[in-house]
Design a protein around this motif. Sequence first.
Motif, PDB file in Angstrom:
ATOM      1  N   GLN A 142       0.820  -1.218   0.000  1.00  0.00           N
ATOM      2  CA  GLN A 142       0.000   0.000   0.000  1.00  0.00           C
ATOM      3  C   GLN A 142       0.851   1.264   0.000  1.00  0.00           C
ATOM      4  O   GLN A 142       0.506   2.269   0.617  1.00  0.00           O
ATOM      5  CB  GLN A 142      -0.974  -0.004   1.178  1.00  0.00           C
ATOM      6  N   GLY A 145      -1.291   3.710  -1.193  1.00  0.00           N
ATOM      7  CA  GLY A 145      -2.614   3.678  -0.583  1.00  0.00           C
ATOM      8  C   GLY A 145      -3.547   2.681  -1.242  1.00  0.00           C
ATOM      9  O   GLY A 145      -3.115   1.689  -1.847  1.00  0.00           O
ATOM     10  N   ASP A 146      -4.834   2.942  -1.151  1.00  0.00           N
ATOM     11  CA  ASP A 146      -5.842   2.098  -1.782  1.00  0.00           C
ATOM     12  C   ASP A 146      -5.910   2.419  -3.280  1.00  0.00           C
ATOM     13  O   ASP A 146      -5.928   3.592  -3.670  1.00  0.00           O
ATOM     14  CB  ASP A 146      -7.210   2.340  -1.145  1.00  0.00           C
ATOM     15  N   ARG A 148      -7.342   3.058  -6.839  1.00  0.00           N
ATOM     16  CA  ARG A 148      -8.594   3.596  -7.358  1.00  0.00           C
ATOM     17  C   ARG A 148      -8.777   3.316  -8.854  1.00  0.00           C
ATOM     18  O   ARG A 148      -9.838   2.872  -9.282  1.00  0.00           O
ATOM     19  CB  ARG A 148      -8.663   5.106  -7.101  1.00  0.00           C
ATOM     20  N   GLY A 253      -3.470   5.577  -6.736  1.00  0.00           N
ATOM     21  CA  GLY A 253      -4.028   5.246  -5.431  1.00  0.00           C
ATOM     22  C   GLY A 253      -4.392   6.489  -4.644  1.00  0.00           C
ATOM     23  O   GLY A 253      -4.283   7.614  -5.136  1.00  0.00           O
ATOM     24  N   THR A 254      -4.805   6.297  -3.418  1.00  0.00           N
ATOM     25  CA  THR A 254      -5.215   7.414  -2.569  1.00  0.00           C
ATOM     26  C   THR A 254      -4.031   8.200  -2.022  1.00  0.00           C
ATOM     27  O   THR A 254      -4.205   9.293  -1.477  1.00  0.00           O
ATOM     28  CB  THR A 254      -6.056   6.899  -1.393  1.00  0.00           C
ATOM     29  N   LYS A 255      -2.801   7.660  -2.185  1.00  0.00           N
ATOM     30  CA  LYS A 255      -1.618   8.341  -1.664  1.00  0.00           C
ATOM     31  C   LYS A 255      -0.556   8.607  -2.728  1.00  0.00           C
ATOM     32  O   LYS A 255       0.505   9.147  -2.420  1.00  0.00           O
ATOM     33  CB  LYS A 255      -0.994   7.527  -0.527  1.00  0.00           C
ATOM     34  N   LYS A 257       1.023   7.279  -6.987  1.00  0.00           N
ATOM     35  CA  LYS A 257       0.853   6.469  -8.196  1.00  0.00           C
ATOM     36  C   LYS A 257       2.117   5.673  -8.501  1.00  0.00           C
ATOM     37  O   LYS A 257       3.224   6.010  -8.086  1.00  0.00           O
ATOM     38  CB  LYS A 257       0.477   7.327  -9.394  1.00  0.00           C
ATOM     39  N   ASN A 271       4.660   8.872  -3.717  1.00  0.00           N
ATOM     40  CA  ASN A 271       3.543   9.064  -2.796  1.00  0.00           C
ATOM     41  C   ASN A 271       3.708  10.415  -2.111  1.00  0.00           C
ATOM     42  O   ASN A 271       4.452  11.276  -2.597  1.00  0.00           O
ATOM     43  CB  ASN A 271       3.434   7.900  -1.800  1.00  0.00           C
TER      44      ASN A 271
END
Length: 328
Positions: A142, A145-146, A148, A253-255, A257, A271
Motif C-alpha cells: 500500500q 494507498g488504496d 482507485r 491510489g489514494t496516496k 501512483k 507518494n
Amino acid sequence: MSNINWGIIGCGNVTEKKSGPAFNKIADSRLIAVMRRDASKAADYAQRHGVDKWYSNADELLNNSEINAVYIATPPASHLPYALDALKKGLNVYVEKPVTRNAAEAQQMADAVKQSNSKLTVAHYRRAVPMFLKVKELLESQIIGDIRTVQIRMWQSRKPSLVAKVEDNWRVQPELSGGGYFHDLAPHQLDLMLYYFGEPEYYSGFSLNQSNATPADDHVCGQILFKNKVVVNGSWCFNVAGSEEIDNCEIIGTKGKINFPFFGKFIHWKNETDEQTLHFEHPEHIQQPMITKIVSYFKGEGPNPCSIDEAVVLMKILDAFTTVKPPK
C-alpha cells in the motif's frame, strides 16, 4: 515425475531466446525434441540449439516415448488441437499466449484438462519476472494507498517494434491469431491486471479497423471493474505516428501512483513523502522464471503459476473488448 523431458511444437521466433534455451538451464528439465512444419527450419533449430531430435509432424513428436511435457508455441489457431492431442496422450502442456483465439476455445481446453490426468499451464510469464513481481509487492505494501484506477495506454505504429517480424505476419490474420496486434500484446497486460487485482466483476469494450491496412481491427478500447472496486481503463491503437508510440501503465491510489511500461525495464512510484525510479534487467531468457515454476508444478512440488481457468477469464475479457463494434 522426477524429470521433465520437453518437446516443442512450433520452434519459431519466440523460442529462439525468450523460452527455448531455458528448458535446458533448469534442474530436472531437458529439451529433447522440436517440431516445425518446415523440416529444414526444424533441423536448423535443433542443430543450433543442440537438440537431439527434430520433426516436421507434431504427431511424431507427441509419440516420442521419452517426452512427458510439450510446449505449444505455434500461432493461436492450432493451440487447442495440439493441446487436446497432448492431453489425450497423458502429456503435461505449456501453452503460449493467447491460449486460444477466443473464450469458447479456451473453455474447451479447460474442460479437456478437467477430464485428463495431465497438467496445463499458460505462458503468462510476466507473473514470474522480477520487475512485475516488484509491482505486486508495492501494491500489497500500500505504498500508494488504496488503488482507485489503472490507465493502460498501448499506442504503436502499423509495424510495432514490439512485435517480432515474421514472413507471413500471422498476427494480423484473425483466423490464425484471434484478432490483431491487440491479441498478441494485450494478454500480457490484462493478465497482470488479473494477477494484481483478482476477480473481475464487469468488463466491456469495443474495437474497430481504422486504417484498413490489414484484416484485423487496429484500435481497441476496454474497461474492467474488479470486485475490489478497482477500475481499469485501456486504450490500444496500432496506427499512430511512430513519434507517438507509448507503452504505459499508470496505477493511481489514494496516496500516489505507480507507473511502468509492460515492455520496458523500470518502475516509477511516488507518494506523499517519497519518489523513486527502480531499474531492472530482465532475465536473459525472459520465460525462464516461469518455466522454473512450471517444472516444479509438473513434478508435483509447487502450485500452477497460471491455470487454464484463469486464462478463460482473460479470453472472456478479450472477447468483450473485441466482438462489439461501434455503430456505423
